[in-house]
Design an enzyme around this catalytic site. Structure first.
Site, mmCIF file in Angstrom:
data_model
loop_
_atom_site.group_PDB
_atom_site.id
_atom_site.type_symbol
_atom_site.label_atom_id
_atom_site.label_comp_id
_atom_site.label_asym_id
_atom_site.label_seq_id
_atom_site.Cartn_x
_atom_site.Cartn_y
_atom_site.Cartn_z
ATOM 1 N N TYR A 143 0.862 -1.191 0.000
ATOM 2 C CA TYR A 143 0.000 0.000 0.000
ATOM 3 C C TYR A 143 0.891 1.230 0.000
ATOM 4 C CZ TYR A 143 -3.371 3.496 1.669
ATOM 5 O OH TYR A 143 -4.164 4.614 1.810
ATOM 6 N N ASP A 238 9.320 2.812 -0.364
ATOM 7 C CA ASP A 238 8.281 3.464 0.433
ATOM 8 C C ASP A 238 8.479 3.018 1.881
ATOM 9 O OD1 ASP A 238 6.102 4.458 1.693
ATOM 10 O OD2 ASP A 238 4.599 3.534 0.388
ATOM 11 N N LYS A 266 4.326 8.766 8.923
ATOM 12 C CA LYS A 266 4.108 8.133 10.232
ATOM 13 C C LYS A 266 5.103 8.625 11.306
ATOM 14 C CE LYS A 266 1.160 4.581 8.443
ATOM 15 N NZ LYS A 266 1.209 4.071 7.087
HETATM 16 C C1 PLP Z 1 0.515 4.547 5.788
HETATM 17 C C2 PLP Z 1 1.244 4.336 4.521
HETATM 18 C C3 PLP Z 1 1.103 5.214 3.432
HETATM 19 C C4 PLP Z 1 0.100 6.327 3.412
HETATM 20 O O1 PLP Z 1 0.382 7.293 4.382
HETATM 21 P P1 PLP Z 1 -0.812 8.299 4.813
HETATM 22 O O2 PLP Z 1 -0.130 9.215 5.781
HETATM 23 O O3 PLP Z 1 -1.860 7.434 5.436
HETATM 24 O O4 PLP Z 1 -1.272 8.991 3.595
HETATM 25 C C5 PLP Z 1 1.913 5.018 2.322
HETATM 26 N N1 PLP Z 1 2.784 4.011 2.280
HETATM 27 C C6 PLP Z 1 2.944 3.141 3.298
HETATM 28 C C7 PLP Z 1 3.941 2.056 3.193
HETATM 29 C C8 PLP Z 1 2.159 3.271 4.437
HETATM 30 O O5 PLP Z 1 2.294 2.375 5.423
#
Ligand code: PLP
Length: 426
Positions: A143, A238, A266
């Protein structure tokens, strides 16, 4: 007896779609009423009915120091007293960029924004601007936030580009995204053979935390690095979830593989909205105002949010921080596995740094397809027993779990005790 929780959920559903501002919070996967919280401190949460929980979601990762850490809260107070926002540069942003660059040296230049979604979306635009190519590769089960080009599932054949994985995403956008199987080195090599020179970038969770926890095979990551270099495709790690979570330097430090670009979120906000993307200086130079790739944000680098993040990033550098975090997480997984064994429940678990995965399966899954074969019904029963006992886990069999520095031996012991009863009741 109706609870305040139930009241709030019923009323929220009148005004907020599904009663929540992000879908997984609605408990659709596990059933039941989502918990509405009013307070957190350290490893503990209290809901609106006054029930206490040990938290293993930690806001999906950001609260690595535990809730309401006094130094983070003080930094927020101090920054807020000097105005909440300027829409102009501050020294705090330079401090943040310096710290990120020190901790993750592959991020030679970095730009801040306000979410992980923005970070990945902007990184991909930057990679496309840099390479002059349109096609991107992602992996099934990863994701990367909710931008159009990333809500895409695999097409019908290996070489066909993607189909929208959400309503409202135009097929004409999805068609630029190719979705491959995680940890499938051969498939990756085949695709690069066919069209490597048309690929702008590959975006990947170097450790997956969004289909529960899945670890990468070393050979897979190494092949990915080699192929991107050979074909001039930008490799984007990511690390929105794994950054400062699996190790101080993120998954790239843990596995010793250097991406061209990295996205963060995060933990770098310490619980406030901060995202970041960065990487090789030659790539980042295509961004406006230096180059032709546009990217902006009214609240980007917001002083209050950045203060919370900076303080968090300073505190996680304490000697032994990650050793202790990983040890506590390992202790929890060991205890859960033993508890399952006592009741003869098919169960497996693993952890990396302060992140864990529990699976109702006889071994740890290594791909989305394998994850789908785990026993979701058993998880849902387990989840509700644990919730009743005051243990707050992710409300889906396909979410990873998170331990914070505030989780004590007593917290772990209480959790394992609750799990023994939950397994026995399956
Ligand atoms: C949480 C997450 C996102 C999205 O971040 P948001 O702050 O919720 O937009 C993108 N990539 C990864 C790997 C994530 O865990």
């Amino acid at each position: 007896m109706t609870s305040r929780n139930q009241d709030l959920f019923e009323q929220s559903q009148q005004l907020i779609p599904g009663g929540v501002n992000s879908p997984v919070r609605a408990f659709r996967s596990v059933g039941g009423t989502p918990v509405f919280f009013k307070k957190g401190l350290g490893s503990r949460l209290w809901d609106v009915d006054g029930k206490e929980y040990i938290d293993y979601i930690n806001s999906w990762g950001p609260m690595i120091l535990g809730h309401a850490h006094p130094e983070v809260v003080a930094a927020v107070h101090q920054a807020a007293a000097n105005s909440l926002s300027f829409g102009a540069p501050t020294g705090l942003e330079l401090e943040m960029a310096t710290l990120i660059n020190q901790l993750i040296p592959s991020m030679e230049q970095v730009r801040l924004n306000s979410s992980g979604t923005e970070a990945t979306m902007s990184a991909i635009r930057t990679a496309r601007g840099f390479t002059g190519r349109d096609k991107i590769i992602k992996f099934e089960g990863c994701y990367h936030g909710h931008s159009d080009g990333l809500l895409v599932k695999a097409g019908s054949g290996l070489l066909t580009f993607g189909e929208p994985d959400s309503g409202g995403v135009p097929a004409s956008i999805a068609q630029h995204t190719l979705t491959l199987e995680y940890n499938n080195t051969q498939q990756l090599a085949d695709i690069f053979n066919q069209m490597g020179d048309e690929i702008a970038c590959v975006i990947i969770e170097p450790v997956v935390g969004n289909m529960n926890l899945i670890l990468p095979h070393m050979e897979f990551l190494q092949t990915l690095r080699t192929l991107c270099t050979r074909h001039g495709a930008v490799l984007i790690f990511d690390e929105v979830m794994t950054g400062f979570r699996v190790a101080l330097g993120g998954a790239q430090a843990l596995y010793g593989i250097t991406p061209d670009m990295t996205t963060l979120g995060k933990i770098i906000g310490g619980g406030l909205p901060v995202g970041a993307f960065g990487g090789r200086k030659d790539i980042m130079q295509v961004l406006a105002p230096l180059g032709p790739v546009y990217q902006a944000g009214t609240l980007s680098g917001n002083p209050v949010a950045v203060s919370a993040g900076l303080t968090t990033l300073k505190l996680i550098q304490a000697p032994g921080f990650y050793d202790r975090l990983a040890a506590q997480t390992a202790k929890l997984m060991h205890g859960l596995k033993q508890a399952a064994q006592k009741s003869g429940v098919t169960f497996s678990a693993q952890n990396v740094g302060g992140m864990f995965g529990v699976y109702f399966s006889d071994s740890n899954p290594t791909s989305f397809a394998e994850m789908m074969l785990t026993d979701k019904k058993a998880f849902n029963h387990f989840f509700h027993s644990m919730l009743d006992a005051g243990i707050y886990l992710g409300p889906s069999a396909f979410e990873a779990g998170f331990v914070s520095a505030a989780h004590s031996d007593a917290d772990i012991a209480e959790t394992i005790q609750a799990a023994e009863l939950a397994f026995a009741a399956l």
